[in-house]
Design a protein around this motif. Structure first.
Motif, short mmCIF file in Angstrom:
data_model
loop_
_atom_site.label_atom_id
_atom_site.label_comp_id
_atom_site.label_asym_id
_atom_site.label_seq_id
_atom_site.Cartn_x
_atom_site.Cartn_y
_atom_site.Cartn_z
N SER A 3 -50.44 -80.18 -70.97
CA SER A 3 -50.72 -78.75 -70.43
C SER A 3 -52.31 -78.29 -70.82
O SER A 3 -52.49 -78.86 -72.10
CB SER A 3 -49.77 -77.59 -71.00
OG SER A 3 -49.75 -77.75 -72.13
N VAL A 4 -52.93 -77.79 -70.02
CA VAL A 4 -54.21 -77.59 -70.11
C VAL A 4 -54.58 -76.08 -69.89
O VAL A 4 -54.24 -75.55 -68.78
CB VAL A 4 -55.30 -78.54 -69.52
CG1 VAL A 4 -56.62 -77.98 -69.56
CG2 VAL A 4 -55.00 -79.89 -70.07
N VAL A 5 -55.42 -75.47 -70.73
CA VAL A 5 -55.95 -74.09 -70.06
C VAL A 5 -57.89 -74.36 -70.25
O VAL A 5 -57.93 -75.09 -71.17
CB VAL A 5 -55.78 -73.17 -71.15
CG1 VAL A 5 -56.55 -71.80 -70.97
CG2 VAL A 5 -54.38 -72.89 -71.34
N LYS A 27 -50.92 -80.60 -66.11
CA LYS A 27 -50.58 -79.26 -65.84
C LYS A 27 -51.58 -78.39 -66.18
O LYS A 27 -51.76 -78.10 -67.49
CB LYS A 27 -49.37 -78.84 -66.06
CG LYS A 27 -48.86 -77.31 -65.62
CD LYS A 27 -47.34 -77.07 -65.88
CE LYS A 27 -47.38 -75.57 -65.35
NZ LYS A 27 -47.45 -75.28 -64.05
N THR A 29 -52.28 -74.85 -66.98
CA THR A 29 -51.52 -73.74 -67.19
C THR A 29 -52.12 -72.53 -66.81
O THR A 29 -51.25 -71.54 -66.08
CB THR A 29 -51.04 -73.76 -68.81
OG1 THR A 29 -50.22 -74.94 -69.02
CG2 THR A 29 -50.28 -72.62 -68.95
N GLN A 30 -53.46 -72.60 -67.23
CA GLN A 30 -54.02 -71.30 -66.92
C GLN A 30 -55.50 -71.58 -66.69
O GLN A 30 -56.02 -72.56 -67.43
CB GLN A 30 -53.85 -70.30 -68.18
CG GLN A 30 -54.34 -68.76 -67.75
CD GLN A 30 -53.80 -67.90 -68.96
OE1 GLN A 30 -53.84 -68.40 -70.17
NE2 GLN A 30 -53.29 -66.80 -68.83
N GLU A 56 -52.13 -68.39 -72.29
CA GLU A 56 -51.22 -68.87 -72.54
C GLU A 56 -51.11 -70.04 -73.48
O GLU A 56 -52.31 -70.72 -73.90
CB GLU A 56 -50.39 -69.46 -71.15
CG GLU A 56 -50.29 -68.42 -70.28
CD GLU A 56 -49.74 -68.56 -68.92
OE1 GLU A 56 -49.17 -69.82 -68.81
OE2 GLU A 56 -49.80 -67.88 -67.99
N GLU A 57 -50.02 -70.66 -74.03
CA GLU A 57 -49.89 -71.84 -74.76
C GLU A 57 -50.23 -73.09 -74.13
O GLU A 57 -49.53 -73.08 -73.15
CB GLU A 57 -48.62 -71.80 -75.77
CG GLU A 57 -48.54 -72.88 -76.85
CD GLU A 57 -47.40 -72.76 -77.70
OE1 GLU A 57 -47.12 -73.63 -78.39
OE2 GLU A 57 -46.58 -71.87 -77.66
N ALA A 58 -50.90 -73.87 -74.77
CA ALA A 58 -51.22 -75.06 -73.85
C ALA A 58 -51.45 -76.21 -74.94
O ALA A 58 -51.72 -76.01 -76.27
CB ALA A 58 -52.32 -74.97 -73.08
N ASP A 59 -51.29 -77.45 -74.73
CA ASP A 59 -51.69 -78.72 -75.76
C ASP A 59 -53.21 -78.84 -75.81
O ASP A 59 -53.65 -79.15 -77.05
CB ASP A 59 -51.31 -80.17 -74.95
CG ASP A 59 -49.73 -80.12 -74.72
OD1 ASP A 59 -48.88 -79.82 -75.67
OD2 ASP A 59 -49.22 -80.65 -73.66
N TYR A 61 -57.09 -76.65 -75.07
CA TYR A 61 -57.90 -75.75 -74.54
C TYR A 61 -59.40 -76.30 -74.40
O TYR A 61 -59.86 -76.86 -75.25
CB TYR A 61 -57.88 -74.47 -75.16
CG TYR A 61 -56.62 -73.95 -75.64
CD1 TYR A 61 -56.30 -72.87 -74.86
CD2 TYR A 61 -55.74 -74.39 -76.47
CE1 TYR A 61 -54.99 -72.12 -74.85
CE2 TYR A 61 -54.36 -73.98 -76.50
CZ TYR A 61 -54.18 -72.83 -75.69
OH TYR A 61 -52.80 -71.98 -75.71
#
Length: 255
Positions: A3-5, A27, A29-30, A56-59, A61
């Protein structure tokens, strides 16, 4: 799935988003940007925000922002001990706020929003402070088809400097050539096969062995004719500087 922001909405951020969106292993995320209007066209595809407090929380940033903004932005992130990386070739990884795990995800390529980029042809230079974070960045690079290269700070800065020569400076030389042809009413497009062949040649030969032309041959008569043809003093300065550089490289002139 990783997951990525993404933070930022410039050229690099936009191309990374498009590449991640196509990957089944990533994915987004934001997507954050301080001006939400720059993200409005993507609001049906991904969660967008202009509020850092709502991240949001992600793996991972990814700070895909200008060099003079990334350090300050990292201090504004409302969390700790998460993996935060920037995408710059010149910003020190230590400039990021130490409250989070820090790294670099530097795609070494030229980006324009309107030009398609195939990330299979984009090397990603990785740098981390925590060795455990290298694995996730390698997976992230692989997920978009890129080859990852682990580099240290000095190596990354050297690559960025070298990239200015092969990209920005070369493009400026194209511009000078365009001005020269335009002044005589001849199409610049006639030079495009030569541009492509020159780029192709360096894929299989070193720049040293690929060099040709009057400067390498020390053809003083042709060099003199070229300088006489140049009506723009700035163009003459560039010609003389590069001619001297080639002559020094190939032993035609000594310092």
């Amino acid at each position: 799935m990783i997951s990525v922001v993404i933070l930022g909405a410039g050229n690099v951020a936009t191309h990374l988003y498009k590449a991640f969106a196509k990957s089944e292993q990533v994915k987004v995320t934001q997507w954050y940007n301080r001006s939400i209007k720059n993200l409005q066209s993507y609001k049906t595809e991904v969660s967008i925000t202009d509020d850092l407090s709502k991240l949001e929380e992600a793996d991972v940033y990814i700070l895909a922002v200008s060099d003079d903004v990334s350090a300050h932005l990292s201090t504004k992130l409302p969390f700790e001990n998460r993996l935060v990386v920037h995408t710059s070739g010149s910003v020190n990884v230590h400039d990021l706020d130490k409250k989070n795990r820090r790294g670099v995800f530097y795609p070494l390529q030229t980006f324009s929003k309107t030009a398609f980029v195939n990330f299979a042809h984009v090397p990603i230079c990785l740098e981390v402070l925590d060795k455990a974070d290298l694995k996730i960045l390698k997976v992230l690079a692989k997920a978009i088809g890129s080859k990852a290269h682990k580099v240290n700070t000095d190596q990354r800065k050297a690559l960025h400097l070298a990239a200015v020569y092969v990209n920005n400076f070369t493009n400026q030389l194209y511009r000078v050539a365009h001005e020269i042809t335009e002044a005589k009413g001849v199409e610049f497009d006639i030079l495009k096969p030569l541009i492509l062949e020159t780029a192709k040649k360096v894929q299989d030969h070193s720049p040293y062995t690929a060099q040709t032309g009057p400067a390498k041959r020390n053809d003083k008569k042709t060099i003199k004719k070229h300088l006489k043809l140049l009506e723009n003093d700035h163009h003459k300065d560039i010609y003389e500087l590069l001619t001297t550089s080639i002559q020094l490289t190939h032993g035609r002139k000594k310092l």
